[in-house]
Design a protein around this motif. Structure first.
Motif, short mmCIF file in Angstrom:
data_model
loop_
_atom_site.label_atom_id
_atom_site.label_comp_id
_atom_site.label_asym_id
_atom_site.label_seq_id
_atom_site.Cartn_x
_atom_site.Cartn_y
_atom_site.Cartn_z
N LYS A 198 0.81 -1.23 0.00
CA LYS A 198 0.00 0.00 0.00
C LYS A 198 0.85 1.28 0.00
CE LYS A 198 -0.91 -0.21 5.01
NZ LYS A 198 0.08 -1.29 5.29
N THR A 199 1.96 1.29 0.74
CA THR A 199 2.80 2.49 0.76
C THR A 199 3.53 2.65 -0.57
OG1 THR A 199 3.05 2.50 3.16
CG2 THR A 199 4.76 3.61 1.89
N THR A 200 3.96 1.55 -1.17
CA THR A 200 4.58 1.62 -2.50
C THR A 200 3.59 2.19 -3.51
OG1 THR A 200 6.01 -0.27 -2.02
CG2 THR A 200 5.68 0.28 -4.34
N LEU A 201 2.34 1.74 -3.44
CA LEU A 201 1.30 2.27 -4.32
C LEU A 201 1.12 3.77 -4.10
CD1 LEU A 201 -0.96 1.93 -6.39
CD2 LEU A 201 -2.48 1.23 -4.53
N ALA A 202 1.11 4.19 -2.84
CA ALA A 202 0.95 5.61 -2.52
C ALA A 202 2.09 6.44 -3.13
CB ALA A 202 0.91 5.80 -1.01
N LYS A 203 3.31 5.93 -3.03
CA LYS A 203 4.47 6.66 -3.58
C LYS A 203 4.41 6.73 -5.10
CE LYS A 203 7.63 5.87 0.27
NZ LYS A 203 8.87 5.21 0.75
N MET A 204 3.84 5.72 -5.73
CA MET A 204 3.67 5.76 -7.19
C MET A 204 2.62 6.80 -7.58
SD MET A 204 3.79 1.65 -7.77
CE MET A 204 3.41 1.59 -9.48
N ILE A 205 1.51 6.84 -6.84
CA ILE A 205 0.48 7.84 -7.11
C ILE A 205 1.05 9.24 -6.90
CG2 ILE A 205 -1.77 8.74 -6.38
CD1 ILE A 205 -2.45 5.83 -5.49
N MET A 206 1.86 9.39 -5.86
CA MET A 206 2.47 10.68 -5.54
C MET A 206 3.51 11.09 -6.58
SD MET A 206 2.40 13.06 -3.21
CE MET A 206 3.39 14.56 -3.06
N GLY A 207 4.05 10.12 -7.31
CA GLY A 207 5.09 10.43 -8.29
C GLY A 207 6.48 10.35 -7.72
N LEU A 208 6.63 9.71 -6.55
CA LEU A 208 7.94 9.55 -5.92
C LEU A 208 8.62 8.26 -6.37
CD1 LEU A 208 7.01 10.67 -2.28
CD2 LEU A 208 8.05 12.05 -4.10
N LEU A 209 7.84 7.33 -6.90
CA LEU A 209 8.37 6.09 -7.47
C LEU A 209 7.81 5.92 -8.88
CD1 LEU A 209 8.06 3.30 -4.70
CD2 LEU A 209 10.18 4.21 -5.68
N LYS A 210 8.67 5.51 -9.79
CA LYS A 210 8.22 5.29 -11.18
C LYS A 210 7.66 3.88 -11.31
CE LYS A 210 9.93 5.33 -15.96
NZ LYS A 210 8.66 5.85 -16.47
N GLU A 211 6.53 3.77 -11.96
CA GLU A 211 5.91 2.46 -12.16
C GLU A 211 6.76 1.60 -13.10
OE1 GLU A 211 3.76 5.50 -14.83
OE2 GLU A 211 4.55 5.40 -12.79
N SER A 212 6.80 0.29 -12.86
CA SER A 212 7.49 -0.64 -13.76
C SER A 212 6.67 -0.88 -15.01
CB SER A 212 7.76 -1.98 -13.05
OG SER A 212 8.53 -1.77 -11.88
#
Length: 267
Positions: free
Chosen positions: A50-64
């Motif tokens: 869930k936190t990884t998903l949140a960071k992706m939505i936030m734009g802090l992690l790039k989706e694979s």
């Protein structure tokens, strides 16, 4: 809600860490629709993604793989200008408030940066009035805090300061990742009330990231349940709690006595 209210859409969103035999899929082909003014909870135990998903939505992690659409268009985060524009609309409150602030900046500087992010041209007195108003909204006194550093404040004061920043920024979306886990029960209730008041005043979409299915039930319009990187069930909060379909959702409810009682009454 109508399609006109659709704000953020995720399609097949996946995040993989590592390579080869060390590869871990933290988020696995997730779909979601978040609407304007909606309160969403993404619920799951530690390690559910869930936190990884949140960071992706936030734009802090790039989706694979997969994609995120914002306001009906593919999200663009390639340039600094793209990211700045996106982050003006989408802000976050994290579990540990001390990790969210530069510890070498005084409170006044942290709040002034919010005004700069909005690009507002204000007089010195107007800037101070905005900062005083934001602190007052979260029951803090700007005059008592403005010259202090984050490490001089309590955890509860820091969480309130984070909400004061949101008050100043007026984002369209707030991602709140376990925002009350480091404060006592009284402060927890106050912080939730402040966030809900912000939603009501600004039609802000709030995405709670939490392991607490009880919190999700009481504050949310919609709940998404995550297990091992997948969304295993989603729907209106009351339906999810009173008529859960997935064994993992039932397990989460069983771990919370008051929620289990509500479930028993509804079944």
């Amino acid at each position: 809600m109508s399609s006109r209210d659709l704000l953020i859409r995720g399609k097949g969103l996946t995040k993989v860490f590592g390579y080869g035999s060390q590869k871990t899929t933290a988020v696995d082909a997730v779909d979601f629709d978040f609407h304007k003014g909606e309160i969403i909870s993404i619920v799951g135990e530690s390690g559910s993604g869930k936190t990884t998903l949140a960071k992706m939505i936030m734009g802090l992690l790039k989706e694979s793989s997969g994609s995120i659409e914002y306001k009906g268009q593919p999200r663009r985060l390639k340039s600094h200008a793209d990211r700045k524009r996106y982050w003006k609309d989408i802000q976050a409150i994290f579990q540990d408030p001390f990790s969210s602030f530069n510890l070498f900046y005084r409170v006044e500087k942290l709040l002034l940066d919010c005004i700069k992010l909005q690009g507002q041209k204000l007089s010195k007195e107007e800037r101070y009035e905005k900062m005083r108003e934001a602190c007052s909204f979260v029951n803090l006194k700007f005059e008592e805090l403005h010259n202090k550093y984050p490490f001089e404040l309590s955890g509860g004061q820091m969480q309130r300061l984070m909400i004061a920043r949101i008050f100043m920024l007026h984002p369209k979306v707030l991602i709140a990742d376990e925002p009350t886990s480091m404060v006592d029960a009284c402060s927890r209730s106050t912080i939730l009330d402040m966030l809900l008041k912000l939603r009501d005043e600004n039609e802000m979409t709030i995405i709670f990231i939490t392991h607490d299915v009880g919190l999700a039930y009481y504050v949310s319009d919609t709940i998404y349940i995550m297990e091992k990187g997948k969304i295993v069930e989603s729907g209106p909060a009351e339906d999810m709690i009173l008529n859960p379909q997935h064994p993992y959702t039932r397990q989460l409810i069983n771990d919370v006595p008051k929620i289990r009682s509500a479930w028993d009454l509804g079944s």
